[in-house]
Scaffold this motif. Structure first.
Motif, PDB file in Angstrom:
ATOM      1  N   ALA A 330      78.304  48.363  70.349  1.00  0.00           N
ATOM      2  CA  ALA A 330      77.105  49.208  70.370  1.00  0.00           C
ATOM      3  C   ALA A 330      77.184  50.075  71.618  1.00  0.00           C
ATOM      4  O   ALA A 330      77.606  49.617  72.675  1.00  0.00           O
ATOM      5  CB  ALA A 330      75.843  48.349  70.385  1.00  0.00           C
ATOM      6  N   PHE A 331      76.792  51.334  71.480  1.00  0.00           N
ATOM      7  CA  PHE A 331      76.849  52.244  72.620  1.00  0.00           C
ATOM      8  C   PHE A 331      75.895  53.399  72.410  1.00  0.00           C
ATOM      9  O   PHE A 331      75.409  53.646  71.299  1.00  0.00           O
ATOM     10  CB  PHE A 331      78.271  52.775  72.837  1.00  0.00           C
ATOM     11  N   LEU A 332      75.612  54.102  73.505  1.00  0.00           N
ATOM     12  CA  LEU A 332      74.871  55.351  73.435  1.00  0.00           C
ATOM     13  C   LEU A 332      75.871  56.489  73.330  1.00  0.00           C
ATOM     14  O   LEU A 332      76.816  56.565  74.121  1.00  0.00           O
ATOM     15  CB  LEU A 332      73.995  55.528  74.676  1.00  0.00           C
ATOM     16  N   GLY A 333      75.685  57.361  72.361  1.00  0.00           N
ATOM     17  CA  GLY A 333      76.617  58.458  72.153  1.00  0.00           C
ATOM     18  C   GLY A 333      75.895  59.762  71.868  1.00  0.00           C
ATOM     19  O   GLY A 333      74.826  59.776  71.246  1.00  0.00           O
ATOM     20  N   GLY A 334      76.482  60.845  72.350  1.00  0.00           N
ATOM     21  CA  GLY A 334      75.936  62.168  72.078  1.00  0.00           C
ATOM     22  C   GLY A 334      77.062  63.183  72.028  1.00  0.00           C
ATOM     23  O   GLY A 334      78.196  62.906  72.424  1.00  0.00           O
ATOM     24  N   SER A 335      76.754  64.362  71.536  1.00  0.00           N
ATOM     25  CA  SER A 335      77.724  65.455  71.494  1.00  0.00           C
ATOM     26  C   SER A 335      76.951  66.763  71.513  1.00  0.00           C
ATOM     27  O   SER A 335      75.717  66.775  71.566  1.00  0.00           O
ATOM     28  CB  SER A 335      78.597  65.373  70.228  1.00  0.00           C
ATOM     29  N   SER A 336      77.664  67.863  71.414  1.00  0.00           N
ATOM     30  CA  SER A 336      76.990  69.159  71.463  1.00  0.00           C
ATOM     31  C   SER A 336      76.135  69.414  70.226  1.00  0.00           C
ATOM     32  O   SER A 336      75.296  70.309  70.227  1.00  0.00           O
ATOM     33  CB  SER A 336      78.028  70.280  71.618  1.00  0.00           C
ATOM     34  N   THR A 337      76.326  68.624  69.170  1.00  0.00           N
ATOM     35  CA  THR A 337      75.509  68.766  67.968  1.00  0.00           C
ATOM     36  C   THR A 337      74.623  67.551  67.714  1.00  0.00           C
ATOM     37  O   THR A 337      73.873  67.522  66.744  1.00  0.00           O
ATOM     38  CB  THR A 337      76.392  68.993  66.728  1.00  0.00           C
ATOM     39  N   ARG A 338      74.730  66.542  68.590  1.00  0.00           N
ATOM     40  CA  ARG A 338      73.943  65.319  68.422  1.00  0.00           C
ATOM     41  C   ARG A 338      73.266  64.957  69.740  1.00  0.00           C
ATOM     42  O   ARG A 338      73.928  64.862  70.764  1.00  0.00           O
ATOM     43  CB  ARG A 338      74.838  64.143  68.006  1.00  0.00           C
ATOM     44  N   PRO A 339      71.959  64.717  69.708  1.00  0.00           N
ATOM     45  CA  PRO A 339      71.311  64.181  70.902  1.00  0.00           C
ATOM     46  C   PRO A 339      71.732  62.729  71.085  1.00  0.00           C
ATOM     47  O   PRO A 339      72.366  62.136  70.197  1.00  0.00           O
ATOM     48  CB  PRO A 339      69.822  64.291  70.564  1.00  0.00           C
ATOM     49  N   MET A 340      71.418  62.152  72.214  1.00  0.00           N
ATOM     50  CA  MET A 340      71.817  60.775  72.475  1.00  0.00           C
ATOM     51  C   MET A 340      71.231  59.847  71.414  1.00  0.00           C
ATOM     52  O   MET A 340      70.054  59.921  71.077  1.00  0.00           O
ATOM     53  CB  MET A 340      71.356  60.345  73.865  1.00  0.00           C
ATOM     54  N   GLU A 341      72.096  58.972  70.878  1.00  0.00           N
ATOM     55  CA  GLU A 341      71.657  58.015  69.869  1.00  0.00           C
ATOM     56  C   GLU A 341      72.370  56.692  70.077  1.00  0.00           C
ATOM     57  O   GLU A 341      73.433  56.623  70.691  1.00  0.00           O
ATOM     58  CB  GLU A 341      71.909  58.555  68.457  1.00  0.00           C
ATOM     59  N   LEU A 342      71.765  55.627  69.593  1.00  0.00           N
ATOM     60  CA  LEU A 342      72.350  54.295  69.699  1.00  0.00           C
ATOM     61  C   LEU A 342      73.167  54.032  68.446  1.00  0.00           C
ATOM     62  O   LEU A 342      72.657  54.124  67.328  1.00  0.00           O
ATOM     63  CB  LEU A 342      71.262  53.247  69.858  1.00  0.00           C
ATOM     64  N   VAL A 359      66.048  61.896  69.626  1.00  0.00           N
ATOM     65  CA  VAL A 359      65.272  62.973  68.999  1.00  0.00           C
ATOM     66  C   VAL A 359      65.259  62.718  67.503  1.00  0.00           C
ATOM     67  O   VAL A 359      66.310  62.760  66.855  1.00  0.00           O
ATOM     68  CB  VAL A 359      65.872  64.363  69.295  1.00  0.00           C
ATOM     69  N   ALA A 360      64.097  62.441  66.962  1.00  0.00           N
ATOM     70  CA  ALA A 360      64.004  62.041  65.564  1.00  0.00           C
ATOM     71  C   ALA A 360      64.125  63.230  64.610  1.00  0.00           C
ATOM     72  O   ALA A 360      64.764  63.141  63.563  1.00  0.00           O
ATOM     73  CB  ALA A 360      62.685  61.314  65.318  1.00  0.00           C
ATOM     74  N   ASN A 361      63.500  64.342  64.956  1.00  0.00           N
ATOM     75  CA  ASN A 361      63.464  65.498  64.065  1.00  0.00           C
ATOM     76  C   ASN A 361      64.127  66.693  64.742  1.00  0.00           C
ATOM     77  O   ASN A 361      63.535  67.344  65.608  1.00  0.00           O
ATOM     78  CB  ASN A 361      62.015  65.834  63.698  1.00  0.00           C
ATOM     79  N   LEU A 362      65.358  66.957  64.337  1.00  0.00           N
ATOM     80  CA  LEU A 362      66.098  68.067  64.926  1.00  0.00           C
ATOM     81  C   LEU A 362      65.744  69.380  64.240  1.00  0.00           C
ATOM     82  O   LEU A 362      65.457  69.411  63.038  1.00  0.00           O
ATOM     83  CB  LEU A 362      67.594  67.828  64.799  1.00  0.00           C
ATOM     84  N   PRO A 363      65.797  70.483  64.968  1.00  0.00           N
ATOM     85  CA  PRO A 363      65.637  71.796  64.334  1.00  0.00           C
ATOM     86  C   PRO A 363      66.810  72.068  63.395  1.00  0.00           C
ATOM     87  O   PRO A 363      67.822  71.356  63.405  1.00  0.00           O
ATOM     88  CB  PRO A 363      65.655  72.759  65.524  1.00  0.00           C
ATOM     89  N   GLU A 364      66.688  73.116  62.619  1.00  0.00           N
ATOM     90  CA  GLU A 364      67.793  73.490  61.748  1.00  0.00           C
ATOM     91  C   GLU A 364      69.022  73.811  62.583  1.00  0.00           C
ATOM     92  O   GLU A 364      68.918  74.314  63.712  1.00  0.00           O
ATOM     93  CB  GLU A 364      67.402  74.703  60.899  1.00  0.00           C
TER      94      GLU A 364
END
Length: 638
Positions: A330-342, A359-364
Motif C-alpha cells: 500500500a502506498f500514496l501515489g500521484g502523477s501529473s494526471t492523478r492527485p494523491m491517492e492511496l 480529490v474525489a471529483n476531478l474536473p474534465e
C-alpha cells in the motif's frame, strides 16, 4: 468544433473554484498495514482540519476509527508525523488537543495511556513481550529551557509509567525492534544537524526486563544521513545511507555494512516528519522499494540474493509512504494526471486498486494542465529543475500576441522537493490563464546530496537565483510575460519569495504565506527541531542582517500580499507583521490576511478558500484585469 472565447489571461472563467479546492481536497498520509487491513490518515478540512484514522477492511468497506473530537496528530518537532500505530486491531494514537497517547479498538471509546500534558509523543512501536510502547518523547515540562527529546518505554498495564531508554542526544527517531525482541535500533542526532545532514544508527541489546545494554553505532555520523532502519523477518538490520552522495540501501553485518543496490538515485527523503517509509519486506529475501531519480519516483522489487532491481510498473511518478503486507503493498501515489491517492498493489498479479483519493471529483481532463519537466541554466554553471504548467482552459484562449502571467512557486523546507502530482491549487491558477513554474531549486532533495547541499551557506541566494532564472528562462521561451512575473511561497518558500522581491527586480508581485522575513528573529523564536537549521543554511550569523528582507524592505518596489496563521509557532506572526508595517510606511501596495486558530499552514476549508480568492483578487488589482467571478475584496493599503 468548439469555438473558444478570446479573453485576456487571468480573466478566464473556471469550473475549478476555490471552494472546490478547499472542500474537495482530503490530505492523505501515514498508510499502515495490519494483517490484510489497510489504514491511513485523512485530514478533514470541513472539520477544522481534524485527522481521522480510516480503515479499509477485507469486506471492502471503509470505517472511521477515532471518533470526534479526537484528532490524530503529534506536536513533536512541531511538524509531527508517526502519530499512530495499529497492531492486531488495537490502535494507539497521539491526540492533538492534549498531547496524550490513547488506546482503543474499533467501536470503543479511546482510553488514555499517558498522563502528562507536558510530554509530546511520536513514532510508536509495540513491545508486545514486555507489554509496553516504545516511543519518542519530547519533554516540555520546563518552559525556560529547550525541550528534551528521549527514547522511552510506556507501560500498557494501566499505570502509565514511563522509563527512559536512551537520552543525551538532541533528537531521536525511528525505533525498530528485532523480530525476537532482543535488539532495538534507532536514529539520533545533535544540533546543528538536521537528520538529512548527519545522524547515527544505533543498536542495543534488550534484556527480559527491557533494559538496554551494549549500545553501539552501526552507521552514520556528522556528514552521513541515515533513513528508515528496518528488520527483516530473519533478524537482519537494513537501512538507507547517503554515504556515497545518494540515499541507497544497506544491510548491517558483523563488522561492517553491505551496499545492496548502488545507484545514483534516492531511496530516502528528508525526514521532516516521523514515520516516513520508502521500503518494506515482501519476504526475507525481497524488498519492495521506492526510489527517486531527477525528482520522479519509481517502484521496484529488489532481490537480496542476486542484487537485481526489477521495476514494478505503475502510473505514478510520485510515490510515498510505502507499506508492505503479506502479498500486497500500500502506498500514496500521484502523477501529473492523478492527485494523491492511496493504492493497494497485489504483488502477485500486479493489479492495483485505489482505496482513497485526495480529490474525489476531478474536473474534465481538458481543464487540467499537465506538468512538464523543465531544467534550465542558472548561476555558477549549475542546472536547476522544476515543473512547468501551461495555462489551459477548453473554453478560452488569449490573443496570439499576449503572453501569460507566470506564478513561480518556491517550495517550503527549504530542504524538500516539489513533485509532479496533480494539485488542484495549481490548476486553480492555470485554468484562469496563469502559467505556473514549480521550482526544485538548489537545496531540494531528489537530486543527490551535492545538489541538496548547494544551498548550504547560500539560503536566500541560490534558491532566489534558481527561481529568478527559471522565470527568465520561460520568458525567453515566450511562455511568460516578463512584465507579469509573480513569485509566491510558504514558510521557507516565503523567505525565498521575500528575498526575491527585496534583492531582485525581476518579479512584479508576490505572495508570502507565513514566510520568514527576519533570520535573527526566526533563530530566536522558532522551535527546537529547526533552532540551528538556519546556521548551516546561511553560513554565519554575521550574514543574518544582510540576508533578512525585513532590514531591506525599502528595496521592495512591487506589491506584496501576506497570509499568516496567528497560532503559528514555526514562523510567528511578528515576522509578517513587521514586513507589512514596513511596506505600509513606504507606501508600497500591501495586503495582510490573518487567521485565528491556524498554525503553520492552513487546514480549515474556509481559510483555504479565502486565501486562494484573496490572492487572485490581489493579482487582478495589481495587473488591472477583470475577474470572471465575484470574490470578497481584499483591503490593499497604498
Amino acid at each position: 468544433m468548439i469555438t473558444k472565447t478570446i479573453a485576456p489571461f487571468g480573466t478566464w472563467k473556471s469550473s475549478i473554484s476555490a471552494a472546490m479546492v478547499a472542500a474537495g481536497s482530503t490530505p492523505l498520509s501515514l498508510p499502515r498495514v495490519d494483517g490484510t487491513n489497510v489504514y491511513w490518515l485523512e485530514g478533514r478540512a470541513t472539520e477544522s482540519g481534524r485527522h481521522v484514522i480510516v480503515k479499509h477492511g477485507d469486506d471492502e468497506n471503509r470505517a472511521d476509527i477515532n471518533p470526534a473530537p479526537f484528532n490524530v496528530r503529534s506536536r513533536a518537532h512541531e511538524y509531527g508525523g508517526g502519530s499512530y500505530l495499529i497492531s492486531e486491531g488495537t490502535v494507539y494514537f497521539s491526540n492533538f488537543a492534549d498531547n496524550q497517547i490513547y488506546q482503543m479498538r474499533e467501536g470503543e471509546i479511546p482510553q488514555p495511556v499517558t498522563q502528562s500534558k507536558d510530554f509530546r509523543y511520536a513514532d510508536f512501536l509495540l513491545d508486545r513481550n514486555r507489554n509496553r510502547l516504545i516511543a519518542i518523547r519530547e519533554d516540555h515540562t520546563d518552559a525556560n529551557r529547550e525541550a528534551i527529546n528521549q527514547l522511552v518505554a510506556i507501560s500498557l498495564n494501566g499505570s502509565g509509567q514511563e522509563t527512559i531508554l536512551a537520552e543525551g542526544y538532541d533528537f531521536y527517531s525511528s525505533p525498530r525492534l528485532s523480530p525476537d525482541g532482543s535488539q532495538l535500533a534507532w536514529l539520533c542526532w545533535n544540533h546543528p544537524n538536521m537528520p538529512w545532514d548527519g545522524c547515527e544508527l544505533q543498536l542495543a541489546l534488550i534484556d527480559k526486563a527491557g533494559t538496554l545494554s551494549n549500545i553501539r553505532k552501526i552507521a552514520g555520523g556528522e556528514s552521513e544521513s541515515i533513513f528508515q532502519p528496518e528488520w527483516s523477518s530473519d533478524g537482519k538490520l537494513y537501512f538507507v545511507s547517503d554515504r556515497t552522495g545518494w540515499w541507497n540501501l544497506y544491510r548491517a553485518v558483523e563488522g561492517g555494512i553491505i551496499p545492496l543496490c548502488p545507484m545514483e538515485a534516492e531511496f530516502g527523503r528528508a525526514q521532516w516528519v516521523f514515520g516516513m517509509t520508502m521500503y518494506g519486506f515482501a519476504r526475507a529475501e525481497e524488498i519492495i522499494c521506492v526510489y527517486v531519480r531527477q525528482g520522479m519516483s519509481s517502484l521496484a522489487s529488489l532481490n537480496l540474493n542476486s542484487g537485481t532491481l526489477i521495476p514494478i510498473t505503475t502510473p505514478y511518478t510520485d510515490i510515498q509512504d510505502l507499506q508492505v503486507g503479506n502479498g500486497f503493498a500500500a502506498f500514496l501515489g500521484g502523477s501529473s494526471t492523478r492527485p494523491m491517492e492511496l493504492v493497494h498493489l497485489d504483488l502477485g498479479t500486479g493489479g492495483m486498486k485505489v482505496l482513497a483519493q485526495s480529490v474525489a471529483n476531478l474536473p474534465e481532463p481538458a481543464m487540467l494542465s499537465i506538468a512538464q519537466v523543465v531544467s534550465f541554466p542558472t548561476t555558477n554553471g549549475r542546472t536547476a529543475h522544476g515543473f512547468y504548467y501551461a495555462p489551459i482552459n477548453p473554453d478560452f484562449s488569449a490573443a496570439e500576441t499576449e503572453k501569460p502571467p507566470l506564478i513561480v512557486i518556491s517550495h517550503g523546507g527549504p530542504t524538500g522537493m516539489t513533485t509532479s502530482t496533480l494539485r488542484m491549487n495549481i490548476q486553480y491558477w492555470t485554468s484562469r490563464g496563469f502559467a505556473v513554474l514549480d521550482v526544485n531549486y538548489g537545496g531540494s532533495t531528489g537530486y543527490g546530496r551535492v545538489y541538496r547541499e548547494s544551498l548550504n551557506g547560500q539560503w536566500g541566494v541560490v534558491d532566489v537565483d534558481d527561481c529568478e532564472n527559471g522565470a527568465l528562462h520561460l520568458t525567453t521561451q515566450e511562455l511568460a510575460d516578463a512584465e507579469r512575473l509573480i513569485i509566491r511561497g510558504g514558510s521557507a518558500g516565503g523567505f525565498t519569495t521575500l528575498c526575491a522581491l527585496t534583492f531582485r527586480k525581476t518579479f512584479k508581485a508576490g505572495a508570502s504565506h507565513y514566510g520568514v522575513s527576519d533570520l535573527a528573529a526566526l533563530s530566536a523564536d522558532t522551535h527546537k527541531f529547526e533552532s540551528r537549521y538556519d546556521i548551516r543554511l546561511v553560513g554565519s550569523r554575521d550574514l543574518y542582517h544582510e540576508r533578512s528582507p525585513i532590514h531591506h524592505a525599502d528595496q521592495i518596489s512591487c506589491p506584496v500580499i501576506f497570509f499568516q496563521g496567528l497560532d503559528d509557532k514555526v514562523v510567528p506572526p511578528e515576522q509578517s507583521e513587521r514586513m507589512v508595517n514596513a511596506l505600509q510606511a513606504q507606501r508600497i501596495p500591501v495586503a495582510y490576511i490573518t487567521y485565528e486558530g491556524e498554525g503553520h499552514g492552513f487546514r480549515k476549508a474556509e481559510n483555504i478558500q479565502r486565501t486562494l480568492e484573496a490572492e487572485l483578487y490581489f493579482y487582478s488589482s495589481v495587473f488591472e484585469f477583470s475577474l470572471a467571478e465575484a470574490v470578497i475584496p481584499v483591503e490593499i493599503h497604498n
